[in-house]
Design an enzyme around this catalytic site. Structure first.
Site, PDB file in Angstrom:
ATOM      1  NE  ARG A 184       9.145  25.909 -11.250  1.00  0.00           N
ATOM      2  CZ  ARG A 184       9.948  25.399 -11.895  1.00  0.00           C
ATOM      3  NH1 ARG A 184      10.157  24.197 -12.155  1.00  0.00           N
ATOM      4  NH2 ARG A 184      11.018  26.407 -12.422  1.00  0.00           N
ATOM      5  CG  MET A 210      -8.630  14.328 -20.682  1.00  0.00           C
ATOM      6  SD  MET A 210      -8.542  12.879 -21.311  1.00  0.00           S
ATOM      7  CE  MET A 210      -7.696  13.330 -23.001  1.00  0.00           C
ATOM      8  CG  ASN A 229     -19.648  11.558 -18.485  1.00  0.00           C
ATOM      9  OD1 ASN A 229     -19.190  10.570 -18.615  1.00  0.00           O
ATOM     10  ND2 ASN A 229     -19.555  12.410 -19.419  1.00  0.00           N
ATOM     11  NE  ARG A 266       2.301  -6.983  14.887  1.00  0.00           N
ATOM     12  CZ  ARG A 266       2.335  -7.286  13.475  1.00  0.00           C
ATOM     13  NH1 ARG A 266       3.758  -7.338  13.209  1.00  0.00           N
ATOM     14  NH2 ARG A 266       1.422  -6.964  12.692  1.00  0.00           N
ATOM     15  CB  ILE A 320     -11.329   8.334 -18.012  1.00  0.00           C
ATOM     16  CG1 ILE A 320     -11.363   9.661 -18.979  1.00  0.00           C
ATOM     17  CG2 ILE A 320     -10.440   7.217 -18.602  1.00  0.00           C
ATOM     18  CD1 ILE A 320     -10.170  10.094 -19.384  1.00  0.00           C
ATOM     19  CG  ASP A 325      -3.828  -9.552   5.425  1.00  0.00           C
ATOM     20  OD1 ASP A 325      -3.324  -9.512   4.619  1.00  0.00           O
ATOM     21  OD2 ASP A 325      -3.740 -10.173   6.579  1.00  0.00           O
ATOM     22  CD  GLN A 336      -9.003   8.644 -23.556  1.00  0.00           C
ATOM     23  OE1 GLN A 336      -8.703   8.102 -24.532  1.00  0.00           O
ATOM     24  NE2 GLN A 336      -9.928   9.856 -23.760  1.00  0.00           N
TER      25      GLN A 336
HETATM   26  P1  ADP Z   1      -2.566  -5.667  14.251  1.00  0.00           P
HETATM   27  O1  ADP Z   1      -3.052  -4.414  14.974  1.00  0.00           O
HETATM   28  O2  ADP Z   1      -2.243  -5.310  12.627  1.00  0.00           O
HETATM   29  O3  ADP Z   1      -3.643  -6.636  14.288  1.00  0.00           O
HETATM   30  P2  ADP Z   1      -1.054  -6.911  16.455  1.00  0.00           P
HETATM   31  O4  ADP Z   1      -1.992  -7.888  16.614  1.00  0.00           O
HETATM   32  O5  ADP Z   1       0.322  -7.159  16.288  1.00  0.00           O
HETATM   33  O6  ADP Z   1      -1.293  -6.253  14.885  1.00  0.00           O
HETATM   34  O7  ADP Z   1      -1.421  -5.753  17.428  1.00  0.00           O
HETATM   35  C1  ADP Z   1      -0.376  -4.758  17.413  1.00  0.00           C
HETATM   36  C2  ADP Z   1      -0.255  -4.213  18.894  1.00  0.00           C
HETATM   37  O8  ADP Z   1      -1.283  -3.871  19.578  1.00  0.00           O
HETATM   38  C3  ADP Z   1       0.547  -5.311  19.659  1.00  0.00           C
HETATM   39  O9  ADP Z   1       1.751  -5.386  19.707  1.00  0.00           O
HETATM   40  C4  ADP Z   1      -0.003  -4.851  20.970  1.00  0.00           C
HETATM   41  O10 ADP Z   1       0.858  -3.757  21.443  1.00  0.00           O
HETATM   42  C5  ADP Z   1      -1.215  -4.125  20.960  1.00  0.00           C
HETATM   43  N1  ADP Z   1      -2.371  -5.254  21.262  1.00  0.00           N
HETATM   44  C6  ADP Z   1      -2.825  -6.155  20.287  1.00  0.00           C
HETATM   45  N2  ADP Z   1      -3.652  -6.952  21.078  1.00  0.00           N
HETATM   46  C7  ADP Z   1      -3.720  -6.494  22.323  1.00  0.00           C
HETATM   47  C8  ADP Z   1      -4.461  -6.816  23.384  1.00  0.00           C
HETATM   48  N3  ADP Z   1      -5.463  -7.808  23.621  1.00  0.00           N
HETATM   49  N4  ADP Z   1      -4.248  -6.405  24.626  1.00  0.00           N
HETATM   50  C9  ADP Z   1      -3.430  -5.078  24.486  1.00  0.00           C
HETATM   51  N5  ADP Z   1      -2.595  -4.618  23.371  1.00  0.00           N
HETATM   52  C10 ADP Z   1      -3.030  -5.391  22.374  1.00  0.00           C
END
Ligand code: ADP
Length: 780
Positions: free
Chosen positions: A565, A572, A531, A88, A528, A166, A663
């Site tokens: 190797r 199957m 087909n 992040r 499995i 998610d 299977q």
């Molecule tokens: P995800 O991508 O899983 O939703 P985050 O929301 O934490 O995770 O975003 C990951 C990184 O993307 C952040 O740490 C930041 O660097 C960048 N990012 C997220 N939102 C913005 C934004 N609005 N503007 C610029 N960079 C952003």
């Protein structure tokens, strides 16, 4: 797209520079995506750069940006997390940070960026792109780059791949990592249920999903949970009484355990969080049940990616490069998403907007709308959960009797389908019989009536609880007819593979001779081999691919200390090469020989040469899959002898016949969920048909559309009459005449570094995100 146009694109990659990074929360399958982007990029002649540590690496530059070659991404497809690191990054959220990032990209001449991450990361990418011209102007003003360099790099193309366990991103059926997270959740549920059952326990399982209840919903369906809490649909006020009443009922029906699944972002109608401990205390205080809480946490992000995630990521990665190649100044930043089994492109910010709309709808307590905005598939899952978990057995009996049987070899998910079909039939008031040993059991009278509790615990069981045989009705028609009459069976639900379909076809063709067979019939494809005509996926094929994949992972690993190797692995599938092909993609095989894609000695020669070349690199290991019936003469033994002889002094060879392990095992979350849904949909369809053909106290069904195969075609549940499917079946080889997955073979070959022609590649089209596409297309 015209062939010439695609060949032009193949050349268009020359001179291009593409960078790929992973950002935000990690997700299983990200490595497969990085691998596919890198290899497809190199394949089209582009320079590919890996950016380490997400946006942090982009802002910092230096060693964080490295040019990749074909081998940089070898042997990573099976790894969880992301090998190029994710972070992040605060700096990137500021213009100053993005200015540094722009400087670093320009330094390498990179004007194409593929970002793999969640909606935050993708929003950041879009902002970066929209500011690009301004950032370059500033760099020129500051004297950091020349005007000439700014002109050469004047446009930044962005493509996003959604990596998020998610499944919280609108516009794609599945995000990278979701299926693997479900695998982890299911493993834990299976482990907990055995102990909970021994002690008659209730367990409350908290899964990830601060804003999106997808993981909770699907794991709830796949485990037969008694109660679910998801943020999109808070329970009605007074839910505490209802929930306790329901738990008490399931216990009184003989159940030894209760499962409650709660998404971490669960709330009540007033928006107040519902915690797992609150639910636990409630159950203990009101019912006195022994209750335990398990909070799953980061386990869900861990472990090896599932086959689905590896294939999904590979598909998306390949398409991402195509999107970058085809980008024009007018194309908006796009995300590659999955629609049915096809990759499509959607404007990034439209998807982000709909994703935000869901949150807004939840914040404003427009819950029904929130569920709808999540898409038809989410809504459908929710409705099926409510049908199974919240509906009570019918008070009044219907006039109909249904029988359920399994036919052919066992396939994972069969039991899930039987369970939901039995329960939904009971909810409809039907009398429900189950038959042991397939059509043979129907002939010999192995038929018994079942109740709600008889199928308890079947959801997660592998194999066939009913017992299954391959016998076809032709051999025992008279006796089958006798029992259909004796038990007054008016609907027959046959769950099985090619024989199930063929058997129902035989029964339909005997209708002229026996009026007793003028009943409603439905086939749920379960094999499995995948087909059965009339469906893109059969129950059990996902579990089989995962089983084969896990074995191949181990086989590959066994050679890590052994140099040079090559493994020949036989899978199957009969004549159907689905299992071999998809497993091949999931494990990064060097080749997968199948019947549908004919090969000659020239192909085998090319493969041996390819492997010989590979042994000269750092990756001194090969894996070749061979479908059991791919060639009459080029048998597994033959391949082994050929490769051993040709590879003498360069590599040695080993055979593995995977056999029945493909299977077995516990069904994957997909097969549990798919089986559950097919069981419900099949019975609802049969009930409707029975009503239509019921008159004067009897059922008389003799039209073609009263005997169908239920299947998933693209995204839609389809019922295809067996008499229609007969016209598109190759009975000699037990295959549908057309198979959608054949176009995946191109990807397998490209990723294994063969010279292929892109002319057959079907490029994803740019679509728009509308509520209509979201809800109608996500129909299952
Ligand atoms: P995800 O991508 O899983 O939703 P985050 O929301 O934490 O995770 O975003 C990951 C990184 O993307 C952040 O740490 C930041 O660097 C960048 N990012 C997220 N939102 C913005 C934004 N609005 N503007 C610029 N960079 C952003």
């Amino acid at each position: 797209m015209a062939a010439a146009e695609l060949e032009r694109l193949r050349m268009a990659g020359a001179g291009m520079a593409i960078a790929v990074l992973t950002s935000g929360g990690d997700a299983q399958g990200m490595n497969a995506a990085v691998r596919a982007v890198t290899r497809m990029g190199i394949y089209v002649g582009a320079k590919v750069f890996l950016i380490y540590e997400g946006y942090e690496g982009l802002v910092e530059g230096g060693d964080n940006i490295k040019q990749a070659n074909w081998l940089s991404v070898s042997n990573i497809i099976q790894l969880g997390g992301t090998v190029i690191g994710s972070a992040r990054c605060k700096a990137f959220t500021t213009r100053a940070g993005r200015l540094r990032a722009a400087r670093n990209l320009v330094e390498h001449g990179i004007t194409n960026l593929c970002v793999i991450g969640g909606d935050g990361s993708l929003t950041g990418a879009d902002i970066f792109r929209s500011e690009w011209a301004g950032l370059l102007d500033e760099l020129v003003r500051d004297g950091q780059i020349s005007e000439e360099v700014a002109r050469q790099n004047c446009r930044l193309n962005i493509v996003g791949l959604v990596g998020s366990i998610d499944n919280d991103f609108c516009g794609t059926d599945m995000t990278i990592g979701t299926d693997s997270a479900l695998h982890r959740i299911m493993e834990v549920i299976d482990a907990i249920t055995t102990t909970a059952q021994s002690h008659q326990r209730t367990f409350v399982l908290e899964v990830m999903g601060r804003h999106c209840g997808y993981l909770a919903l699907v794991s709830g369906l796949a485990s037969g949970a008694d109660w679910l809490f998801i943020p999109e649909s808070p329970p009605e006020d007074g839910w505490e009484d209802l929930m306790c009443e329901r738990l008490g009922e399931t216990r009184s029906r003989g159940s030894r355990l209760n499962i409650i699944i709660i998404a971490e972002g669960a709330i009540d109608r007033s928006g107040k969080p519902i915690s797992s401990n609150y639910v636990k205390d409630l159950v203990v205080q009101r019912l006195g049940f022994d209750t335990r809480v398990t909070v799953l946490g980061h386990v869900q992000r861990g472990g090896t990616p599932s086959a689905f995630d590896r294939v999904l990521s590979s598909k998306m990665g390949m398409e991402a490069v195509m999107a970058l190649l085809e980008a024009t100044p007018d194309t908006p930043a796009c995300v590659v998403s999955l629609s049915g089994n096809q990759s499509v492109r959607l404007p990034l910010m439209e998807c982000v907007q709909v994703t935000k709309d869901v949150q807004k709808a939840m914040d404003e307590k427009r819950f029904e709308e929130a569920i709808q905005l999540r898409g038809g598939s989410f809504e459908n899952n929710w409705n099926i959960y409510k049908l199974l978990a919240h509906q009570k057995p019918a008070q009044e009996k219907s006039p109909f009797s249904l029988a359920i049987l399994n036919v052919g070899a066992p396939a994972a998910g069969m039991n899930a389908a039987v369970r939901s079909a039995v329960r939904i039939s009971i909810c409809q008031g039907h009398t429900i019989y189950v038959v042991s040993d397939g059509f043979e059991g129907l002939a010999t009278g192995q038929i018994r009536e079942v109740g709600w509790h008889d199928v308890a615990g079947w959801l997660g069981r592998g194999g066939s609880m009913l017992g299954t045989k391959r016998t076809l009705p032709k051999t025992c028609m008279e006796k089958i007819v006798e029992n259909v009459r004796k038990f007054n069976i008016q609907g027959l639900l046959v769950i099985g593979g090619f024989e199930a379909y063929e058997g129902v076809l035989q029964l339909v063709e005997a209708r002229g001779q026996y009026e007793e067979l003028c009943i409603v019939m439905c086939v749920i494809p379960a094999t499995i081999s995948n087909n059965v005509p009339g469906t893109d996926f059969s129950l059990g094929s996902d579990t089989a691919v995962n089983a084969a994949m896990e074995s191949c992972d181990r086989i590959k690993q066994s050679a890590s200390g052994t140099k040079r190797r090559v493994f020949i692995v036989e899978t199957m599938g009969g004549y159907c090469g689905y299992l071999s092909t998809v497993t091949g993609i999931a494990v990064g095989a060097d080749a997968a020989y199948v019947y549908e894609d004919p090969f000659t000695i020239h192909d085998l020669k090319a493969n041996v040469e390819h492997l010989t070349d590979k042994m000269k690199t750092d990756i001194q290991r090969g894996l070749v899959l061979r479908n059991e019936k791919c060639h009459e003469h080029y048998t597994t033994e033959f391949l082994y002898n050929l490769y051993s002889s040709e590879g003498k002094g360069i590599f040695d060879c080993r055979i593995n016949v995977l056999g029945h392990l493909q299977q077995g095992g516990a069904p994957t979350p997909f097969d549990r969920n798919y089986g559950t849904k097919l069981g419900v949909k099949a019975v609802l369809w049969m009930s409707e048909k029975l009503q239509q053909v019921y008159s004067k106290g009897r059922v008389f069904a003799n039209s073609g559309d009263s005997a169908c195969v239920i299947g998933l075609r693209k995204k839609v549940v389809a019922f295809s009459p067996v008499t229609e499917l007969k016209k598109v079946t190759d009975f000699e080889h037990r295959l549908p005449q057309e198979q959608w997955w054949l176009n995946l073979r191109l990807m397998l070959k490209m990723l294994a570094n063969y010279q292929i022609s892109l002319t057959e590649y079907i490029s994803g089209q740019m679509e728009h995100v509308t509520r209509r596409t979201l809800s109608i297309e996500k129909g299952f």
